[in-house]
Design an enzyme around this catalytic site. Structure first.
Site, short mmCIF file in Angstrom:
data_model
loop_
_atom_site.label_atom_id
_atom_site.label_comp_id
_atom_site.label_asym_id
_atom_site.label_seq_id
_atom_site.Cartn_x
_atom_site.Cartn_y
_atom_site.Cartn_z
N GLY A 31 11.03 5.61 2.54
CA GLY A 31 12.47 5.49 2.59
C GLY A 31 12.87 4.22 3.32
O GLY A 31 13.87 3.59 3.02
N PHE A 32 12.07 3.81 4.27
CA PHE A 32 12.40 2.70 5.13
C PHE A 32 12.16 1.36 4.45
O PHE A 32 12.87 0.39 4.67
CB PHE A 32 11.54 2.84 6.39
CG PHE A 32 11.73 1.78 7.44
CD1 PHE A 32 12.76 1.90 8.35
CD2 PHE A 32 10.88 0.70 7.52
CE1 PHE A 32 12.94 0.93 9.32
CE2 PHE A 32 11.04 -0.25 8.49
CZ PHE A 32 12.08 -0.14 9.40
N GLY A 33 11.15 1.28 3.62
CA GLY A 33 10.84 0.01 2.96
C GLY A 33 9.40 0.01 2.49
O GLY A 33 8.77 1.06 2.39
N ASP A 83 9.82 15.14 10.84
CA ASP A 83 9.45 14.87 9.45
C ASP A 83 7.95 15.08 9.28
O ASP A 83 7.24 14.23 8.76
CB ASP A 83 9.88 13.46 9.04
CG ASP A 83 10.00 13.31 7.52
OD1 ASP A 83 9.93 14.35 6.82
OD2 ASP A 83 10.15 12.18 7.04
N ILE A 121 0.82 -1.22 0.00
CA ILE A 121 0.00 0.00 0.00
C ILE A 121 0.84 1.25 0.00
O ILE A 121 0.33 2.36 -0.09
CB ILE A 121 -0.99 0.04 1.19
CG1 ILE A 121 -0.26 -0.24 2.50
CG2 ILE A 121 -2.13 -0.93 0.98
CD1 ILE A 121 -1.16 -0.14 3.73
N GLY A 122 2.16 1.09 0.11
CA GLY A 122 2.98 2.29 0.09
C GLY A 122 4.44 1.92 0.16
O GLY A 122 4.80 0.80 0.55
#
Ligand SMILES: *[C@@H]1O[C@H](CO)[C@@H](O)[C@H](O)[C@H]1NC(C)=O
Ligand SMILES: *[C@@H]1O[C@H](CO)[C@@H](O)[C@H](O)[C@H]1NC(C)=O
Ligand SMILES: *[C@@H]1O[C@H](CO)[C@@H](O)[C@H](O)[C@H]1NC(C)=O
Ligand SMILES: *[C@@H]1O[C@H](CO)[C@@H](O)[C@H](O)[C@H]1NC(C)=O
Ligand SMILES: *[C@@H]1O[C@H](CO)[C@@H](O)[C@H](O)[C@H]1NC(C)=O
Ligand SMILES: *[C@@H]1O[C@H](CO)[C@@H](O)[C@H](O)[C@H]1NC(C)=O
Ligand SMILES: *[C@@H]1O[C@H](CO)[C@@H](O)[C@H](O)[C@H]1NC(C)=O
Ligand SMILES: *[C@@H]1O[C@H](CO)[C@@H](O)[C@H](O)[C@H]1NC(C)=O
Ligand SMILES: *[C@@H]1O[C@H](CO)[C@@H](O)[C@H](O)[C@H]1NC(C)=O
Length: 831
Positions: free
Chosen positions: A503-505, A617, A499-500
Site C-alpha cells: 500500500g505504501f509503495g 496489521d 521485489i514487492g
C-alpha cells in the site's frame, strides 16, 4: 453455537464496511474506487469513491491538475463523479496492489468539461492495463462509463494513461474491483457448433448489458454494481414484442446461476414474442446493436421461464445474425424441471465484419407447441484481438508478436524514430545524472546530518560517504541516507529490481558498496497518509530492536521522498511459502519455528517497552523470513502505542487487512494487544491449512478460513483440512495443541484470548510435542489449558526490564532522540 454467531456478526460487519448490498455477501478482495480530482469522498449507490488525495499513493504522474466543473447543477447519483476530473499532461500510471489475482473490473468514467485551458472534449489519449490496450486514440464526447475486465495475474495492476501527441488526458473516476472467479468460465460455444477455449486470458469490454422487458437496473440494485439498461430502444420492431415482469417467480437453484450472474430484477423480466391469440404466429423478435468491426464478442444470453404456467410449454430458437445459436430450447429440461429457474448460454461470435449485430428469438413449432419465445437479459462483451487490444493499436504501447501485418515503411519509420528518441533520452539522462551528482556533492556537506548526537558509528559513516568512499550498514541505528546513495544502491530504482509492492509503495532490492543487501521501500511522495505511516515506521523501528522484528537500516527524506531501508530478507514473506508461489513448502517443524519467532517479535512489541505497541496489521505477508528461515515481523506503518489512543480519539477508521481483522475491534472500535492476538490466530490457521484467509472462489462455507477452520476444530477434526503436504507428518498432540492455541486466539472477546506470551509458550510446547521431548501421558498434555503457564512463561509476560534486556536485546534508546528525527523530517519539508 456462540462462536458461529460471532462469525456471522463478523461477516456482517465486513459487509457493512464494504457497504455491500449483495444478499449473498460477495465482498471484493480488491475494491479501489477513486473520484479523481475531488477534494471529498463521494458516495454513489452506497459505495464510497475516495477523494483524489487518498489515492495519490497509487498514482505516478508528471503534473497534478485537479479540475472541477464550474456549474454543478446535476445532482443525479452517478453524475456526482462527473463534477471533478484529473487532467494528465503526460504519461501516467495508477498502480493498484492486488491482494488476490483473478478477474477484476476496471471501470473508467469520463465526462468532459472545460477547465482553465483544458477543453476535455478535445482530449485524445490511450489507456492500457497489463499488456492490454483498453482505449486508444480515445475522445470522450459526453458522459460515458467504460467497463473492462481482465484476469490480473501479478501482485499489482498498473493502469497507464497516455495522452496522444500534443494532447492531454483526463479521468473523472476509476474503479478497480475484484469479480467472482466463477462469473466468466474458460470456455464457451461457437458457431456453428464448436467450443472456444481460453476466455480466462481474454480482456473483455462490456459493450451492452441489457435487462429485457424491464427497467434500468442500476449499480445499487446489482450485487456486483453493474448497470443493466432497458432493451426497448434496441428492438427492431417493438410492436412484435411485449414486456413481462414476474420478479417474485425467479427461483435460483443450487449449481445454477446466482444473483451474481444476474439479479432477480433481470431474470424476473423478459421481452416475449407478441403472439397474441394467433396460434399460427411465426416471426422473430429481433434486437440490433452497434459493435466495432474486427473483434470477436462474448455474448451471454440470460433466460428464465417466467411466462409459462407450467413445465414443458415453451420451445424456441435463438439466433445471432442469420445463424441458429440454439434450436428448440426447452428450459424445463435443462433445469431439472424447475420452472422459472435462471439459465444462461455463452457464445463467442466470429470476428465481426459488420458494425451491426442482430440477436433474435423465434418460435420452435415443429412439435406443435404454442408459438412463443423469450429473452430475459443479454450481455455483449468485446474480446481483445490478437494484438491484445480492445480498441485498435495505441501508439507507444508495444504490440505483441501478432502485429506483423503492418506496413513495412511504417515499421521502419517508427524504428528509426524510436532509435533517435532513445539516443536523445540517453544523452539527456546522462546530463541530468551528472548535474544531479554535482549538486548532490555540493549539497551533501550542508544537508547531511547524522542522527546520532553522540558521534559514534553513523557520523563516521556519513563522513566516509562524503569523502566519496564506501558506505556501510554496520551501524544499528536508524540512519539518514542521501538520496544519491539510495539511487546508487537500487540501480536508480530499476523496475526489474522491484521485489514487492504494498500500500505504501514499491520495494526494491538494493546493495551497498560493501555488499550489504537491502530492501528499499519507496513511498509515493505527497501522500499525507503515507507520511504518517512513514514517521510511525521510523519511530517504531528505531526504538525497537529485536531478532524477530525486521530492522531498519536507514531512511531518506530528501526531495520529499519517503524511503525506508531495511535489512534484506532472503526468503521473502511467510505467505509466499504457504501458497500462491513456487517456493518449496515448509515442514511442520519449520512452520512451528516461524510461528514461534513471529510470536516472540509480537510479544516483545506488546511488552518490551513501557507502553504496549499494537502492530495492527499482523498477517502472513508481514512476516518475513531470512536466509535461515528465521521469522521477523515487518511493516509497522499502522502500529500504535495503545490501548488508550483509540479510546480518547473517536477513531472510525478501522485499519488492518481483510480476513485478519478482530471482530471485537470492529464492533467496539477499541484497539488492544488482543487484536494482534486475533490476527495471529488467523495466521496460525493459514500456516496449517496453506490457503488464503479469504477465498471467494470457494463454496460459501469455506470462503473465510477462520470461520471454516473453527468449525472443524470444534468437531475435533482439524486434521481433515490441513495442508495436504503435511498429512501424516504432524504428531496428533502437536496438532491438538496448535489447534487449541489458534482457537483461543480467535475467541470472540479479547479478554478470553491468551496474551502473546501465552501463545508463545503454547507454540513452543506444540514444537516439543512434535519432537516428542515431552514425557508422560499425552492425554494429560493435550488437556493442558492455555493460560495455565509454567513459571518461566510468567516471567515472559513480566515487564521486568532486566529480563527484557537479556531476552530481547533492547538497544539503548538514548542513542537516538526521536524528537530529533521528527524535527529533521519537518525541516526537510520546509526546504
Ligand atoms: C475518505 O474515506 C477514507 C476511508 O473511508 C477516509 O480515510 C478519509 O479520511 C476520507 N476522506 C475525506 C476527505 O473525507
Ligand atoms: C443529469 O445527468 C444524467 C446522467 O448523466 C443525465 O441523464 C441527465 O439528463 C442530467 N440531467 C440534467 C438536468 O442535466
Ligand atoms: C485517431 O482518430 C482520428 C479521428 O478522431 C483519426 O483521424 C486518426 O487517424 C486516428 N489515429 C489513429 C492512430 O488511429
Ligand atoms: C505524433 O508526433 C510524431 C512526431 O512528433 C509525428 O510523426 C506523428 O505523425 C504524430 N502522430 C499523430 C497521430 O499526430
Ligand atoms: C487467471 O489466469 C490464471 C493463469 O492463466 C489462471 O490459472 C486462473 O484460473 C485465471 N483466473 C480467472 C478467474 O480467470
Ligand atoms: C432498486 O432499489 C431501490 C431501493 O433499494 C428500490 O426502491 C427499487 O425499486 C429497486 N429497483 C429495481 C428495478 O429493483
Ligand atoms: C415495455 O417497457 C418499456 C419501458 O421499459 C416501454 O417503453 C414500452 O412501451 C413497454 N412495451 C409495452 C408493449 O408495453
Ligand atoms: C428468424 O431469424 C432467423 C435468422 O435470421 C431466420 O433464419 C428465420 O427464418 C427467422 N424466422 C422467422 C419466422 O422469420
Ligand atoms: C487476447 O489476448 C490474449 C493474451 O494476450 C491472447 O492469448 C488471445 O489470443 C487474445 N484473443 C484473441 C481473440 O486474439
Amino acid at each position: 453455537m456462540k462462536c458461529d454467531t460471532s462469525f456471522e456478526l463478523f461477516l456482517w460487519a465486513l459487509s457493512i464496511l464494504c457497504l455491500s448490498r449483495s444478499s449473498n455477501g460477495y465482498s471484493p478482495p480488491d475494491n479501489y474506487l477513486i473520484d479523481c480530482g475531488s477534494s471529498t469522498n463521494t458516495t454513489v449507490s452506497g459505495r464510497v469513491f475516495l477523494a483524489d488525495k487518498e489515492a495519490s499513493k497509487f498514482l505516478s504522474t508528471p503534473q497534478n491538475v485537479l479540475a472541477s466543473a464550474s456549474n454543478s447543477l446535476n445532482s443525479s447519483d452517478v453524475s456526482q463523479l462527473y463534477q471533478t476530473a484529473r487532467v494528465f499532461t503526460g504519461s501516467t500510471r495508477y498502480t493498484f496492489p492486488i491482494s488476490q489475482g483473478g478477474r477484476h473490473w476496471i471501470r473508467l468514467y469520463f465526462s468532459p468539461f472545460d477547465y482553465e485551458s483544458y477543453k476535455m472534449s478535445t482530449a485524445k489519449f490511450a489507456v492500457s492495463a497489463q499488456d492490454f490496450v483498453l482505449l486508444s486514440n480515445f475522445t470522450a464526447s459526453g458522459s460515458v462509463m467504460k467497463e473492462f475486465s481482465l484476469n490480473v495475474t501479478s501482485s499489482n495492476l498498473v493502469v497507464t494513461i497516455t495522452p496522444s501527441n500534443n494532447s492531454f488526458a483526463f479521468l473523472n473516476a476509476i474503479e478497480v474491483v475484484s469479480m467472482p472467479d466463477t462469473l466468466i468460465q474458460d470456455d464457451a460455444n461457437t458457431l456453428p457448433s464448436g467450443k472456444f477455449q481460453g476466455l480466462l486470458s481474454q480482456a473483455l469490454e462490456t459493450v451492452w448489458r441489457l435487462n429485457m422487458g424491464g427497467q434500468q437496473v442500476s449499480a445499487m440494485n446489482d450485487t456486483l454494481w453493474r448497470n443493466w439498461d432497458p432493451d426497448y430502444d434496441f428492438l427492431v420492431q417493438p410492436n412484435l414484442a411485449i414486456n413481462v415482469s414476474k420478479v417474485g417467480a425467479v427461483k435460483y437453484v443450487p449449481g445454477g446461476p446466482t444473483q451474481d450472474t444476474a439479479p432477480a430484477s433481470v431474470y424476473g423480466t423478459a421481452t416475449e414474442m407478441n403472439s397474441g391469440s394467433d396460434p399460427n404466429s411465426n416471426f422473430n423478435v429481433t434486437w440490433e446493436f452497434d459493435v466495432d468491426v474486427g473483434f470477436r464478442h462474448l455474448i451471454r444470453f440470460h433466460f428464465c421461464d417466467i411466462v409459462s404456467p407450467s413445465l414443458n410449454q415453451l420451445y424456441f430458437n435463438v439466433y445471432l445474425d442469420s445463424s441458429v445459436v440454439i434450436s428448440d430450447l426447452d428450459l424445463s429440461s435443462i433445469l431439472e424441471n424447475v420452472l422459472a429457474a435462471p439459465y444462461f448460454f455463452d457464445l463467442v461470435s466470429g470476428v465481426s465484419v459488420s458494425n451491426k449485430l442482430r440477436v433474435s428469438v423465434g418460435p420452435y413449432t415443429a412439435n406443435g407447441a404454442y408459438p412463443n419465445a423469450i429473452l430475459n437479459g443479454l450481455e455483449i462483451m468485446k474480446m481483445n484481438n490478437s494484438d491484445g487490444s480492445l480498441n485498435g493499436v495505441a501508439a507507444g504501447i508495444s504490440s505483441g508478436p501478432g502485429s506483423g501485418k503492418k506496413n513495412v515503411g511504417v515499421v521502419v519509420g517508427i524504428t528509426i524514430g524510436a532509435l533517435i528518441a532513445a539516443l536523445l533520452a540517453g544523452v539527456l539522462f546522462w546530463w541530468c545524472r551528472r548535474r544531479q551528482q554535482r549538486l548532490a556533492k555540493q549539497g551533501l556537506s550542508k544537508t547531511w546530518m547524522p542522527l546520532s548526537t553522540n558521534g559514534g558509528n553513523s557520523h563516521t559513516m556519513g563522513s566516509k560517504y562524503s569523502n566519496g568512499t564506501t558506505l556501510s550498514a554496520a551501524s544499528n541505528l536508524g540512519y539518514r541516507f542521501p538520496f544519491v546513495a539510495v539511487q546508487e544502491a537500487t540501480n536508480n530504482f530499476d523496475e526489474s529490481w522491484v521485489i514487492g509492492i504494498g500500500g505504501f509503495g514499491k520495494v526494491y532490492r538494493g546493495e551497498l558498496n560493501d555488499g550489504t543487501r537491502l530492501a528499499v521501500k519507496r513511498g509515493n511522495p505527497r501522500s499525507q497518509q503515507g507520511l504518517a505511516e512513514f514517521q510511525t515506521e521510523i519511530e517504531m523501528l528505531s526504538q525497537f530492536r529485536h531478532r524477530h522484528l525486521v530492522s531498519l537500516i536507514g531512511y531518506c527524506d530528501e526531495k520529499s521522498e519517503m524511503i525506508l531501508i531495511y535489512e534484506y530478507m532472503e526468503n521473502g514473506t511467510l505467505k509466499s511459502h504457504l501458497y500462491g508461489s513456487d517456493h518449496p513448502s515448509l515442514s511442520w517443524k519449520q512452520r512451528l519455528e516461524v510461528c514461534i519467532g513471529s510470536a516472540r517479535g509480537l510479544h516483545y512489541l506488546h511488552t518490551g517497552y513501557a507502553k504496549a505497541v499494537i502492530h495492527r496489521d499482523v498477517k502472513s505477508a508481514n512476516i518475513l523470513l531470512d536466509e535461515n528461515l528465521m521469522a521477523k515481523v515487518a511493516d509497522f506503518g499502522l502500529s500504535k502505542t495503545g490501548p488508550e489512543i483509540d479510546q480518547t480519539h473517536v477513531s472510525t477508521a478501522v485499519k488492518g487487512s481483510f480476513g485478519y481483522l478482530d471482530p471485537e475491534y470492529f464492533r467496539r472500535q477499541q484497539l488492544t494487544e488482543k487484536s494482534d492476538v486475533y490476527s495471529f490466530g488467523v495466521v496460525l490457521l493459514e500456516v496449517l491449512c496453506a490457503r488464503p484467509v479469504i477465498d471467494p472462489s470457494l463454496p460459501r462455507e469455506k470462503v473465510n478460513l477462520a470461520e471454516w477452520a473453527m468449525k472443524w476444530q470444534k468437531k475435533g477434526q482439524l486434521d481433515q483440512i490441513i495442508d495436504p503436504t503435511l498429512v501424516g507428518k504432524i504428531r496428533p498432540d502437536s496438532l491438538r495443541k496448535f489447534g487449541e492455541t489458534a482457537e483461543k486466539c480467535l475467541a470472540d472477546f479479547g479478554v478470553d484470548r491468551p496474551s502473546m506470551g501465552d501463545v508463545l509458550w503454547n507454540l513452543e510446547y506444540a514444537l516439543q510435542l512434535q519432537e516428542a521431548v515431552v514425557q508422560g501421558d499425552p492425554e494429560e498434555n493435550s488437556t493442558n489449558v492455555i493460560g495455565e503457564l509454567s513459571p518461566q512463561v510468567h516471567n515472559f509476560s513480566n515487564v521486568d526490564p532486566t529480563i527484557s534486556t537479556a531476552q530481547f536485546e533492547v538497544s539503548s534508546v538514548d542513542d537516538l532522540s526521536m524528537s530529533k528525527v521528527f524535527s529533521q523530517l519537518v525541516n526537510s519539508e520546509g526546504r
